[in-house]
Design a protein around this motif. Structure first.
Motif, PDB file in Angstrom:
ATOM      1  N   ASP A 239       0.838  -1.192   0.000  1.00 58.82           N
ATOM      2  CA  ASP A 239       0.000   0.000   0.000  1.00 58.82           C
ATOM      3  C   ASP A 239       0.877   1.247   0.000  1.00 58.82           C
ATOM      4  N   ASP A 251      -5.402   4.164  10.488  1.00 59.43           N
ATOM      5  CA  ASP A 251      -6.523   3.492   9.843  1.00 59.43           C
ATOM      6  C   ASP A 251      -6.033   2.526   8.772  1.00 59.43           C
ATOM      7  N   ARG A 252      -5.031   2.968   7.994  1.00 62.15           N
ATOM      8  CA  ARG A 252      -4.489   2.110   6.930  1.00 62.15           C
ATOM      9  C   ARG A 252      -3.797   0.885   7.519  1.00 62.15           C
ATOM     10  N   LYS A 254      -4.531  -0.626  10.254  1.00 58.98           N
ATOM     11  CA  LYS A 254      -5.529  -1.547  10.796  1.00 58.98           C
ATOM     12  C   LYS A 254      -6.094  -2.485   9.735  1.00 58.98           C
ATOM     13  N   ARG A 255      -5.859  -2.146   8.463  1.00 59.75           N
ATOM     14  CA  ARG A 255      -6.367  -2.997   7.386  1.00 59.75           C
ATOM     15  C   ARG A 255      -5.524  -4.251   7.194  1.00 59.75           C
ATOM     16  N   PHE A 256      -4.326  -4.231   7.788  1.00 54.05           N
ATOM     17  CA  PHE A 256      -3.459  -5.402   7.642  1.00 54.05           C
ATOM     18  C   PHE A 256      -3.819  -6.452   8.686  1.00 54.05           C
ATOM     19  N   ASP A 257      -3.924  -7.697   8.253  1.00 54.58           N
ATOM     20  CA  ASP A 257      -4.146  -8.766   9.216  1.00 54.58           C
ATOM     21  C   ASP A 257      -2.804  -9.222   9.776  1.00 54.58           C
ATOM     22  N   ARG A 261      -1.339  -8.789   5.161  1.00 55.84           N
ATOM     23  CA  ARG A 261      -2.091  -8.636   3.903  1.00 55.84           C
ATOM     24  C   ARG A 261      -3.210  -7.632   4.103  1.00 55.84           C
ATOM     25  N   THR A 262      -3.564  -6.906   3.060  1.00 57.26           N
ATOM     26  CA  THR A 262      -4.712  -6.013   3.156  1.00 57.26           C
ATOM     27  C   THR A 262      -5.989  -6.820   3.085  1.00 57.26           C
ATOM     28  N   SER A 263      -6.989  -6.398   3.862  1.00 53.73           N
ATOM     29  CA  SER A 263      -8.258  -7.116   3.864  1.00 53.73           C
ATOM     30  C   SER A 263      -9.192  -6.544   2.815  1.00 53.73           C
TER      31      SER A 263
END
Length: 263
Positions: A239, A251-252, A254-257, A261-263
């Motif tokens: 990203d 916020d960005r 938090k999208r990673f698990d 990886r991005t969800s």
């Protein structure tokens, strides 16, 4: 790096060129072999433009420090290309690589890496002294002014606060007019106030002096000082965020698990 003239820091706000200061193309770094093999960087391609401040973020073990070390010529690469300006790092022998790091790259370490027996000024000019180069006095004075060290140059590291010591490290990295400056968690050992001071100086070096800065950080607030943030996970760029805010970076992230990886 050209030096404009006339501003609050003695120079004019730098006009942002579009030239690339450093570039990775399909850059890979592998440690170990067989079952113990670890892929730290997996075909990473990224550009760092002149007079731009880039933050590199990602989970622990994502490859962010490895990417910076490979781009700064501090670590070898396993595949692909790493360039500073037009110079391909993988084509250089040890002697030429040492010269390139000395002449074109500034590096700020989290642990400051100052010599305790030297004054602040002697620490700042040490790399140039070792190289047998005389500092550009006008530039050196400008750098010292920019980082706010004019009254502390005769002090040794033990007589300086953590923030002041890191300012010395920033000035040392800037003093040789590097084409690009790399910073590895430069605020990691500082309190929030000192950290904000150092980040402000890095920001000023980009805006006022036209410096190119690449910083590894885990802190969304630190990343918000940058022009853009590049996110790594599992050795890959996943990203990118331009004009970041602390909340936007958080916020960005938090999208990673757990695997990045991005969800």
């Amino acid at each position: 790096m050209s030096v404009p003239s006339g501003s609050p820091f003695g120079v004019q706000t730098a006009v942002r060129p579009t030239a690339v200061a450093a570039r990775a193309t399909d850059l890979s770094k592998v440690y170990g072999q067989g079952e113990t093999q670890v892929v730290a960087l997996d075909a990473v391609s990224v550009e760092f433009r002149q007079a731009e401040f880039t933050a590199i973020m990602g989970p622990s073990g994502s490859g962010k420090s490895t990417l910076m070390h490979c781009m700064a010529g501090l670590d070898s690469v396993s595949g692909g290309s790493a360039r500073i300006g037009d110079t391909e790092l993988t084509s250089l022998n040890d002697k030429k690589l040492t010269r390139l790091r000395r002449d074109k790259i500034g590096f700020i370490f989290q642990a400051f890496n100052l010599l305790p027996t030297l004054t602040a000024l002697e620490n700042i000019t040490l790399p140039m002294d070792i190289a047998g180069r005389k500092p550009d006095k006008q530039w050196l004075d400008m750098v010292v002014d920019t980082v706010g060290l004019s009254g502390r140059l005769k002090h040794r590291p033990s007589q300086l606060s953590g923030g002041q010591q890191q300012r010395v490290a920033v000035a040392r990295a800037l003093a040789g007019k590097p084409e690009i400056m790399f910073a590895d968690e430069p605020t990691g050992n500082l309190d929030s106030r000192s950290g904000a001071e150092v980040l402000g100086f890095l920001r000023n070096s980009v805006r006022e002096l036209g410096q190119t800065v690449v910083m590894v950080t885990h802190d969304p607030v630190a990343a918000s000082y940058a022009d853009r943030v590049v996110f790594l996970a599992d050795g890959r760029i996943v990203d990118e965020l331009h004009g970041p805010t602390a909340d936007g970076v958080l916020d960005r992230m938090k999208r990673f698990d757990a695997k990045g990886r991005t969800s």
